[in-house]
Design a protein around this motif. Structure first.
Motif, short mmCIF file in Angstrom:
data_model
loop_
_atom_site.label_atom_id
_atom_site.label_comp_id
_atom_site.label_asym_id
_atom_site.label_seq_id
_atom_site.Cartn_x
_atom_site.Cartn_y
_atom_site.Cartn_z
N SER A 57 0.05 -13.09 7.79
CA SER A 57 0.29 -12.41 6.52
C SER A 57 1.74 -11.95 6.49
O SER A 57 2.48 -12.15 7.46
CB SER A 57 -0.64 -11.20 6.36
N ALA A 58 2.14 -11.33 5.39
CA ALA A 58 3.50 -10.81 5.29
C ALA A 58 3.77 -9.77 6.37
O ALA A 58 4.89 -9.65 6.86
CB ALA A 58 3.73 -10.21 3.90
N LEU A 59 2.73 -9.04 6.73
CA LEU A 59 2.88 -8.01 7.76
C LEU A 59 2.67 -8.56 9.17
O LEU A 59 3.05 -7.91 10.15
CB LEU A 59 1.89 -6.87 7.50
N SER A 60 2.07 -9.74 9.25
CA SER A 60 1.84 -10.37 10.56
C SER A 60 2.29 -11.82 10.51
O SER A 60 1.49 -12.75 10.44
CB SER A 60 0.34 -10.30 10.92
N PRO A 61 3.61 -12.05 10.52
CA PRO A 61 4.12 -13.42 10.44
C PRO A 61 3.95 -14.16 11.77
O PRO A 61 3.54 -13.57 12.78
CB PRO A 61 5.61 -13.20 10.13
N THR A 86 -3.81 -19.68 10.48
CA THR A 86 -3.63 -19.21 9.10
C THR A 86 -4.40 -17.94 8.77
O THR A 86 -3.85 -17.02 8.13
CB THR A 86 -3.99 -20.32 8.11
#
Length: 254
Positions: A107-111, A103
């Protein structure tokens, strides 16, 4: 080089002072064992070092920065914790429970990616729990849950690993396997232990007594017969294992 440190660290609950002015520096790559009788402050110290509790006095530094100035996400990218009584009632599978360790890195940029999946599989392998990956959390025994908790911490890929009596609930085979595996990891490790013979395998030991740091150094230097008597209330002497020459503590009541 110190990667985690504290100075003048104190903690109290109401009028009870649980820790008194702890000064400690943890060196990169070492395994530091924390030992002491029940109620000596081992778990409290680990929680303060992890930022899970706020100290009443003193300061904790992580990577040279004040811990309280860092976000939980940044802390979790550097430091993972396995608590003694961590548990969950959620209806979750073992693979998903370990995947929670990723977790801090998502992030949105690192799914979620194949690399994250591979890291989770490796963490399960490292604690001999690959065969549990499709099991439901609720179906696990206490020892199996402990191994999955450790796998989740490993999945964080931390630089520092804090473990509070990680061999609780484990049979002797998995106790030895987990300790050997943890000490082989390329991370800095702080580990609270009850078993003093297991503690002898650490690089250094911090001995707590009534919330005070009373000894710090190499295991054979700090776990002297006098320290065993004064802090643990037991008599002890060392024996040499004829198999490999290792020193073993023989303890008996005073």
């Amino acid at each position: 080089m110190s990667v985690l440190s504290c100075s003048g660290l104190g903690f109290k609950v109401r009028d009870a002072q649980l820790l008194h002015g702890i000064d400690l520096q943890v060196q990169a790559g070492e395994t530091l064992g924390i030992v002491g009788p029940n109620g000596s402050g081992k778990s409290t110290l680990l929680k303060l070092l992890a930022g899970l509790r706020a100290p009443a006095s003193g300061e904790v530094h992580l990577g040279g920065k004040r811990l309280r100035s860092l976000s939980r996400r940044v802390i979790a990218q550097q430091l993972a914790v396995v608590e003694q009584q961590a548990d969950t009632d959620d209806a979750i599978g073992v693979f998903d429970a370990v995947a929670l360790g990723r977790t801090p890195w998502l992030s949105a940029l690192s799914p979620w990616s194949r690399e994250d999946e591979a890291i989770v599989h490796q963490a399960l392998h490292d604690v001999d729990a690959t065969h549990l990956r499709q099991r439901a959390w609720r179906s696990l025994s206490g020892g199996e849950r402990q191994r999955v908790h450790i796998a989740r911490a490993l999945a964080q890929r931390p630089q520092i690993l804090l473990l509070d009596e990680p061999t609780n609930h484990l049979d002797i085979q998995h106790q030895l396997t987990i300790l050997k595996g943890v000490q082989a990891l390329p991370v800095t490790t702080l580990i609270a232990l009850h078993d003093l013979n297991q503690a002898l395998t650490c690089d250094r030991l911090a001995v707590l007594d009534h919330g005070r740091l009373v000894a710090l150094g190499k295991p054979l230097e700090v776990l002297t017969p006098q320290r065993l008597q004064d802090t643990f209330g037991v008599q002890g002497h060392y024996l040499t294992d004829p198999f490999d020459g290792a020193q073993i503590l023989r303890l008996r009541s005073s």
